[in-house]
Scaffold this active site. Structure first.
Site, short mmCIF file in Angstrom:
data_model
loop_
_atom_site.label_atom_id
_atom_site.label_comp_id
_atom_site.label_asym_id
_atom_site.label_seq_id
_atom_site.Cartn_x
_atom_site.Cartn_y
_atom_site.Cartn_z
NE ARG A 226 -4.26 -1.50 0.20
CZ ARG A 226 -4.38 -2.56 -0.60
NH1 ARG A 226 -3.42 -2.88 -1.45
NH2 ARG A 226 -5.48 -3.31 -0.56
CG ASP A 250 0.60 -2.47 -8.54
OD1 ASP A 250 0.41 -2.11 -9.72
OD2 ASP A 250 -0.19 -3.19 -7.91
CD GLU A 255 -3.93 3.05 -5.44
OE1 GLU A 255 -4.94 2.38 -5.74
OE2 GLU A 255 -2.92 2.54 -4.96
CG HIS A 274 -3.56 -0.91 -6.70
ND1 HIS A 274 -3.74 -0.26 -5.50
CD2 HIS A 274 -3.50 -2.23 -6.38
CE1 HIS A 274 -3.79 -1.14 -4.51
NE2 HIS A 274 -3.64 -2.33 -5.03
P1 NDP Z 1 -0.70 -12.06 4.12
O1 NDP Z 1 -1.59 -11.78 5.27
O2 NDP Z 1 -0.70 -13.42 3.54
O3 NDP Z 1 0.80 -11.72 4.51
C1 NDP Z 1 1.17 -10.57 5.19
C2 NDP Z 1 2.60 -10.75 5.72
O4 NDP Z 1 3.01 -9.53 6.31
C3 NDP Z 1 2.74 -11.83 6.77
O5 NDP Z 1 3.90 -12.58 6.49
C4 NDP Z 1 2.92 -11.06 8.06
O6 NDP Z 1 3.73 -11.84 8.92
C5 NDP Z 1 3.65 -9.82 7.54
N1 NDP Z 1 3.53 -8.67 8.42
C6 NDP Z 1 2.44 -8.16 9.02
N2 NDP Z 1 2.75 -7.09 9.76
C7 NDP Z 1 4.09 -6.90 9.60
C8 NDP Z 1 5.01 -5.96 10.11
N3 NDP Z 1 4.63 -4.99 10.96
N4 NDP Z 1 6.31 -6.04 9.73
C9 NDP Z 1 6.71 -7.04 8.89
N5 NDP Z 1 5.88 -7.98 8.40
C10 NDP Z 1 4.58 -7.91 8.75
O7 NDP Z 1 -1.07 -10.99 3.02
P2 NDP Z 1 -0.84 -11.05 1.44
O8 NDP Z 1 0.51 -11.55 1.18
O9 NDP Z 1 -2.00 -11.72 0.80
O10 NDP Z 1 -0.97 -9.49 1.08
C11 NDP Z 1 -0.14 -8.54 1.70
C12 NDP Z 1 -0.61 -7.15 1.36
O11 NDP Z 1 -0.33 -6.87 0.01
C13 NDP Z 1 -2.12 -6.92 1.48
O12 NDP Z 1 -2.49 -6.61 2.81
C14 NDP Z 1 -2.38 -5.78 0.53
O13 NDP Z 1 -2.25 -4.55 1.19
C15 NDP Z 1 -1.28 -5.92 -0.50
N6 NDP Z 1 -1.79 -6.45 -1.76
C16 NDP Z 1 -1.57 -5.71 -2.89
C17 NDP Z 1 -1.99 -6.18 -4.11
C18 NDP Z 1 -1.77 -5.39 -5.34
O14 NDP Z 1 -2.56 -5.51 -6.26
N7 NDP Z 1 -0.71 -4.60 -5.41
C19 NDP Z 1 -2.71 -7.46 -4.25
C20 NDP Z 1 -2.88 -8.14 -3.00
C21 NDP Z 1 -2.42 -7.65 -1.81
P3 NDP Z 1 3.75 -11.65 10.51
O15 NDP Z 1 2.30 -11.71 10.96
O16 NDP Z 1 4.61 -12.76 10.99
O17 NDP Z 1 4.37 -10.32 10.73
C1 7N6 Z 2 -7.45 -5.98 -6.98
C2 7N6 Z 2 -6.51 -6.38 -5.85
C3 7N6 Z 2 -5.53 -6.30 -2.74
O1 7N6 Z 2 -5.37 -5.83 -1.62
O2 7N6 Z 2 -4.57 -4.29 -3.56
C4 7N6 Z 2 -5.13 -5.50 -3.95
O3 7N6 Z 2 -5.96 -7.45 -2.91
C5 7N6 Z 2 -6.21 -5.22 -4.94
C6 7N6 Z 2 -7.45 -6.99 -8.09
#
Ligand code: NDP
Ligand code: 7N6
Length: 308
Positions: A226, A250, A255, A274
């Protein structure tokens, strides 16, 4: 909880065609309808949505079609007793493949050549500009669905992988897992720093001038998390002053990214709108999550991916 309707809110069109999602959900045991702003919701509703709306708090359960749920007021959900689930788990290929694209573009200079193609310019980068990903270090911040997808691909490319997350369990392919407090150390030798954390109180502003300063001058920042995980001014200064080599972004602070934003101007910055998670089967992936949860509710089991 009893679900007697799935309401697919029009905002899902930000991620996939509304009708395709409704169609994929029609295999559920409950009726599916599409809804627009201004409609009301009842206790037997499951709302599938991209964005939050106040009216959803009257439903039994709201499913966000994104992994990130930072726009949802989780306290209001707890207070109203409405369950909130997210779509974590479906981005393990899309976003990591996009990240491989950014890394490959920077190493092999593809972004530069694509720019030059527009002017039919046959011109090589300086001899010392191209490099190989093999042997370079990537620091993956956040080791969940997306982070692990990046780790697997980076490892397969022969990269040296370190990671950052709060829990310190080992992750296959990650040479060393750092705590968030050690982020400066974790990024110090990294050619690439990739952000894949949720936006929370702990991660807002995580990448500030201190962290960017700690990165090597030939290092690239990749943000698929984000916008607010990165301090905007600090990133722009680092790019202006060339204390880092570039960035692929991204997710933004606002946005769409405003047309006059300085980020558009840098040759060494890849700006994607994004879209790292976009895929022609997004509706199916979301529908599979929702269908599984509808079946869980029917069995009296806990919802998967419940975040409030
Ligand atoms: P997950 O919940 O699977 O993974 C999140 C990871 O972040 C975990 O490993 C967690 O581990 C870690 N984490 C949480 N807090 C912290 C912290 N303070 N410091 C370091 N690590 C931390 O989420 P996803 O992988 O599915 O998605 C992650 C993020 O990516 C989403 O929340 C979203 O904002 C973004 N996203 C963006 C997309 C795009 O289109 N660009 C698409 C999908 C997601 P632990 O709890 O051990 O810290
Ligand atoms: C849209 C995904 C998420 O958090 O930022 C992404 O999953 C948006 C296809």
């Amino acid at each position: 909880m009893d679900i007697d309707r799935i309401a697919v809110h029009e905002s899902v069109a930000e991620a996939c065609p509304t009708d395709s999602l409704a169609q994929s959900l029609s295999a559920c045991s409950v009726p599916v309808e599409t809804t627009t702003d201004g409609e009301s919701y009842a206790d037997g509703d499951c709302v599938v949505t991209f964005s939050p709306r106040e009216a959803f708090l009257d439903a039994a359960w709201v499913h966000g079609v994104r992994a990130g749920y930072d726009e949802f007021d989780t306290a209001a959900y707890e207070a109203s007793g409405t369950a909130l689930t997210n779509s974590t788990g479906i981005h393990g290929d899309t976003v990591p493949e996009t990240v491989v694209g950014y890394l490959t573009a920077f190493a092999r200079r593809l972004h530069v050549y694509r720019d030059r193609q527009r002017d039919r310019e046959w011109d090589h980068e300086p001899y010392d500009a191209p490099f190989t990903l093999s042997g370079e270090r990537v620091c993956v911040v956040g080791l969940g669905t997306i982070g692990r997808g990046i780790v697997d691909r980076a490892d397969a490319l022969g990269m040296d992988v370190v990671g950052v997350r709060r829990s310190d369990d080992p992750v296959p392919g990650v040479e060393r897992v750092y705590e968030p407090a050690d982020l400066r150390t974790a990024v110090a030798d990294a050619r690439f720093v990739v952000l894949a954390v949720p936006l929370t109180g702990e991660t807002e502003g995580l990448v500030d001038a201190r962290i960017l300063d700690a990165m090597p001058a030939n290092g690239y920042l990749v943000n698929v998390a984000r916008g607010d995980v990165v301090v905007e001014d600090a990133l722009l200064s680092a790019l202006d002053e060339e204390t880092i080599a570039g960035a692929a972004i991204d997710a933004y602070w606002e946005e769409p990214l405003p047309a006059d934003h300085p980020l558009w101007e840098f040759e060494n910055v890849i700006v994607t709108p994004h879209c790292a998670a976009f895929t022609n089967r997004y509706h199916e992936d979301v529908a599979a999550l929702v269908r599984g949860n509808v079946e869980r509710v029917a069995r009296g089991d806990e919802l998967r991916n419940r975040v409030a």
